[in-house]
Enzyme design. Structure first.
Site, PDB file in Angstrom:
ATOM      1  N   SER A 169      90.698  36.947 120.456  1.00  0.00           N
ATOM      2  CA  SER A 169      91.623  36.790 121.266  1.00  0.00           C
ATOM      3  C   SER A 169      91.732  37.893 122.427  1.00  0.00           C
ATOM      4  O   SER A 169      91.158  38.894 122.299  1.00  0.00           O
ATOM      5  CB  SER A 169      93.195  37.068 120.450  1.00  0.00           C
ATOM      6  OG  SER A 169      93.181  38.241 120.126  1.00  0.00           O
ATOM      7  N   SER A 170      92.554  37.703 123.286  1.00  0.00           N
ATOM      8  CA  SER A 170      92.956  38.770 124.332  1.00  0.00           C
ATOM      9  C   SER A 170      94.323  39.401 124.011  1.00  0.00           C
ATOM     10  O   SER A 170      95.347  38.735 123.821  1.00  0.00           O
ATOM     11  CB  SER A 170      92.883  38.093 125.765  1.00  0.00           C
ATOM     12  OG  SER A 170      93.309  39.087 126.786  1.00  0.00           O
TER      13      SER A 170
END
Length: 387
Positions: A98-99
């Site tokens: 994920s970011s």
């Protein structure tokens, strides 16, 4: 053409107004580094029981930038392989890359106390966005970032090159650090670990800082910040709550199957002194992981809808089963370790100490142990010996 610059500035202003973004250099990086470039080919948006794929190509540019400059964590991979461009329909799955939300990213970088001459090792490249923020200030040659997943690493490397940073991107096990470019002034981990690997300490200069999330539950984890000493040990504190995906090499396989069969034979049964529901709160959950490392907390319900709660330690073949009885709970324990006895003892001592917050916990890392404690509370002390 949609201009992303105002959105970057707006996000920076939001973070500054929250008191998260403090350093002028970091604000300049947030206002400059294009987060949208680190989200290709797309993201998965949480829709409850499914993840909706959204790709940069095919999405209205204004909507894409709105997603990119939200202060949310944006999932970029499911189940260790699936990206948003590989499906057109909502899907089920477990996030594996994920970011991370900019609030967490910025607060962690602020906690590093960086100066321009520092050399940094980042454990867990992810999308590469946090890497780029540090490169913007330190220069690409002073940042080394390591990622276990080759596909994730390749996408991050491509994004970093696109925005102009030919930094040191390494594919490998971040738990081992990266000795070829050591020693480092700072080590920052963007994944959770059960304990801080001593290799990170060994690869950090005396006076340097190691920053990482410790714990193995999805909640009840803490951000540890330790300073490395001349003697090769490191000492510091838990400086706040923190939640990250577990390092893949340490990922826990959830206890599943017939829980009643797993808890069929108990060695003891009694009324609890502390409700097991307290383990659903952050600080008690962290204390439980200190008191009984390797233990999993499982929620379930009986056929009549009444709640059940369990603790399992598969390695030590031990369990605790909690059964609600009106306002009280009964605990049944089995196996060589009385898991709840150990945890409850810590919870009672914590309550007697006035329920201090997670920031009260101190930490010392040596070659053969991790020691956690709360000052002036002799009963709140946990030492984890390394095999």
């Amino acid at each position: 053409m949609t201009d992303p610059v105002p959105k970057r500035r707006r996000m920076a202003a939001v973070l500054a107004n929250k008191g998260i973004l403090k350093s002028p250099w970091l604000r300049g990086a947030v206002e400059t580094v294009p987060r949208e470039q680190f989200l290709h080919p797309g993201v998965f948006l949480d829709k409850g029981r499914a993840w909706r794929p959204v790709t940069a190509v095919g999405t209205d540019p204004e909507e894409w930038l709105k997603i990119a400059y939200s202060v949310d964590t944006l999932t970029t991979q499911l189940d260790g392989h699936l990206t948003a461009d590989q499906t057109g329909e909502p899907v089920a799955g477990v996030p594996t890359s994920s970011s991370t939300d900019p609030t967490t990213v910025v607060s962690m970088i602020e906690a590093l106390d960086l100066t321009m001459e520092h050399r940094v090792l980042e454990i867990g490249t992810g999308t590469g966005y946090s890497t780029a923020l540090m490169c913007h200030y330190l220069g690409e040659d002073n940042v080394t970032t390591i990622e276990l997943d080759p596909q994730v690493a390749a996408r991050a490397d491509a994004a970093l090159e696109t925005v102009g940073f030919s930094t040191w991107t390494v594919t490998g096990d971040g738990l081992l650090g990266h000795p070829p470019r050591a020693p480092y002034d700072r080590v920052i981990a963007t994944c959770a670990v059960r304990r801080i690997p001593y290799r990170w300490i060994r690869q950090t200069k005396p006076g340097g800082i190691v920053l990482g999330t410790v714990g193995s539950w999805p909640w009840g984890t803490g951000l540890a910040k330790v300073t490395v000493g001349e003697d090769g040990t490191a000492e510091g504190a838990i400086i706040g709550r923190s939640s990250f995906m577990q390092a893949r090499a340490q990922a826990v396989t959830p206890v599943a199957g017939d829980l009643s069969a797993r808890t069929a034979y108990a060695d003891s049964e009694r009324t609890v002194l502390v409700s097991p529901l307290t383990l659903e709160e952050w600080m008690p959950a962290f204390l439980a992981q200190l008191a009984a490392p390797g233990t999993q907390f499982v929620r379930a319900t009986r056929s009549d809808g009444s709640p059940l709660r369990y603790l399992f330690d598969p390695e030590r073949e031990s369990f605790a089963e909690f059964i609600a009885d009106g306002e009280s709970w009964t605990v049944r324990q089995g196996g060589p370790v009385a898991l709840w006895d150990d945890i409850e003892r810590s919870l009672v001592a914590w309550q007697d100490a006035g329920t201090p917050g997670i920031e009260a916990i101190r930490l010392r890392v040596t070659t053969n142990s991790h020691l956690y404690w709360i000052d002036r509370s002799p009963s709140l002390r946990w030492e984890h010996r390394l095999a």
